[in-house]
Design a protein around this motif. Structure first.
Motif, PDB file in Angstrom:
ATOM      1  N   LEU A 166     -12.153 -20.708 -12.583  1.00  0.00           N
ATOM      2  CA  LEU A 166     -12.822 -19.509 -13.107  1.00  0.00           C
ATOM      3  C   LEU A 166     -11.924 -18.262 -13.144  1.00  0.00           C
ATOM      4  N   PRO A 167     -11.180 -17.937 -12.060  1.00  0.00           N
ATOM      5  CA  PRO A 167     -10.351 -16.723 -12.117  1.00  0.00           C
ATOM      6  C   PRO A 167      -9.302 -16.768 -13.233  1.00  0.00           C
ATOM      7  N   LEU A 168      -8.779 -17.960 -13.522  1.00  0.00           N
ATOM      8  CA  LEU A 168      -7.774 -18.066 -14.600  1.00  0.00           C
ATOM      9  C   LEU A 168      -8.435 -17.886 -15.963  1.00  0.00           C
ATOM     10  N   VAL A 169      -9.618 -18.482 -16.114  1.00  0.00           N
ATOM     11  CA  VAL A 169     -10.349 -18.350 -17.381  1.00  0.00           C
ATOM     12  C   VAL A 169     -10.661 -16.873 -17.646  1.00  0.00           C
ATOM     13  N   LYS A 170     -11.133 -16.185 -16.609  1.00  0.00           N
ATOM     14  CA  LYS A 170     -11.496 -14.761 -16.753  1.00  0.00           C
ATOM     15  C   LYS A 170     -10.248 -13.896 -16.967  1.00  0.00           C
ATOM     16  N   THR A 171      -9.159 -14.244 -16.313  1.00  0.00           N
ATOM     17  CA  THR A 171      -7.929 -13.455 -16.475  1.00  0.00           C
ATOM     18  C   THR A 171      -7.373 -13.625 -17.888  1.00  0.00           C
ATOM     19  N   CYS A 172      -7.413 -14.849 -18.418  1.00  0.00           N
ATOM     20  CA  CYS A 172      -6.966 -15.071 -19.805  1.00  0.00           C
ATOM     21  C   CYS A 172      -7.836 -14.269 -20.764  1.00  0.00           C
ATOM     22  N   ALA A 173      -9.127 -14.222 -20.497  1.00  0.00           N
ATOM     23  CA  ALA A 173     -10.028 -13.442 -21.361  1.00  0.00           C
ATOM     24  C   ALA A 173      -9.629 -11.964 -21.324  1.00  0.00           C
ATOM     25  N   ALA A 174      -9.319 -11.459 -20.131  1.00  0.00           N
ATOM     26  CA  ALA A 174      -8.927 -10.049 -20.008  1.00  0.00           C
ATOM     27  C   ALA A 174      -7.592  -9.779 -20.698  1.00  0.00           C
ATOM     28  N   LEU A 175      -6.705 -10.770 -20.681  1.00  0.00           N
ATOM     29  CA  LEU A 175      -5.396 -10.614 -21.332  1.00  0.00           C
ATOM     30  C   LEU A 175      -5.479 -10.852 -22.843  1.00  0.00           C
ATOM     31  N   GLY A 176      -6.584 -11.476 -23.282  1.00  0.00           N
ATOM     32  CA  GLY A 176      -6.719 -11.833 -24.692  1.00  0.00           C
ATOM     33  C   GLY A 176      -5.786 -12.960 -25.085  1.00  0.00           C
TER      34      GLY A 176
END
Ligand code: PGA
Ligand code: MG
Length: 231
Positions: A166-176
């Motif tokens: 989950l943290p990687l998925v959310k971080t990728c979303a924040a980075l676009g």
């Protein structure tokens, strides 16, 4: 396997772990935990034991340390209940950690060079750590590393920590950035398992904290002895 140095055309972003990857924080952990145990009138713990417990966030670290020292003090492992003293332990640990944050920690060789090279190659960067965000931000600032990152997320930023994806998925979303075009760089099985489950390529450093096991035993796409070798 990922060929190194990286082909920058294959990546849009990189997510970099903090403890054991960018900064050797074992000295900070040892100081803050030592002072916490002192406040609780409990015996101390050696660094070699602490090193194996780092990587799954502060709550896990404190409970593991309490369990260890109470077992050393003669309590039967099955009878140990860390829940009762945890709230006080956490309050003392937080107090001491924030007071010494970075003073007993060193940036690993090659880290600024590696981060600079990744940015120069056009990658967006996030720091994703299991340590609390309130510990991570001042540490990055104190070590002159904060300017490299578009995003910084601690272990309390999302509902679950690494090794959950989950943290990687959310971080990728924040980075676009797409998961498959975002490189995870870490030091432990927590980073590698999270990356595998999220579908991010992953490279591990060989010098950090991996629960007492060699990082080369972990399922990953590559290994480096310095972040300077990435780009
Ligand atoms: O605080 C920890 O347990 C380790 O944090 P890390 O995710 O930066 O290695
Ligand atoms: Mg780490």
């Amino acid at each position: 396997m990922i060929a190194l140095p990286l082909n920058p055309a294959a990546f849009d972003a990189a997510i970099i772990d903090l403890d054991g990857t960018m900064v050797d924080t074992l000295g900070d952990f040892a100081q803050a935990l030592g002072r916490m145990l002192d406040d609780l009138a409990l015996p101390g713990i050696e660094r070699t034991h602490i090193e194996r417990m780092v990587g799954k966030g502060s709550e896990h670290l404190i409970k593991s340390v309490l369990h260890h020292v109470l077992a050393q003090a003669g309590q039967a492992p099955a009878a140990i209940n860390t829940e009762a003293i945890y709230p006080q332990a956490w309050a003392r640990y937080q107090h001491h950690y924030l007071a010494i944050n970075g003073q007993y920690a060193q940036v690993y060789p090659g880290v600024p060079e590696g981060l600079h090279a990744l940015r120069s190659a056009g990658l967006r960067l996030a720091c994703l750590t299991n340590k609390p965000t309130a510990f991570a931000l001042p540490l990055l600032r104190a070590k002159g590393l904060d300017g490299f990152f578009d995003q910084v997320f601690g272990g309390d930023a999302f509902e679950r920590k690494k090794p959950d994806p989950l943290p990687l998925v959310k971080t990728c979303a924040a980075l676009g950035s797409a998961l498959a075009r975002t490189l995870m760089v870490g030091d432990s099985s927590n980073d590698a398992q999270a990356a595998r489950a999220a579908g991010c390529p992953v490279v591990l450093v060989t010098y950090g904290y991996n629960h007492g096991q060699p990082a080369t035993d972990v399922d990953a796409d590559g290994w480096v002895g310095s972040l300077a070798l990435l780009a």
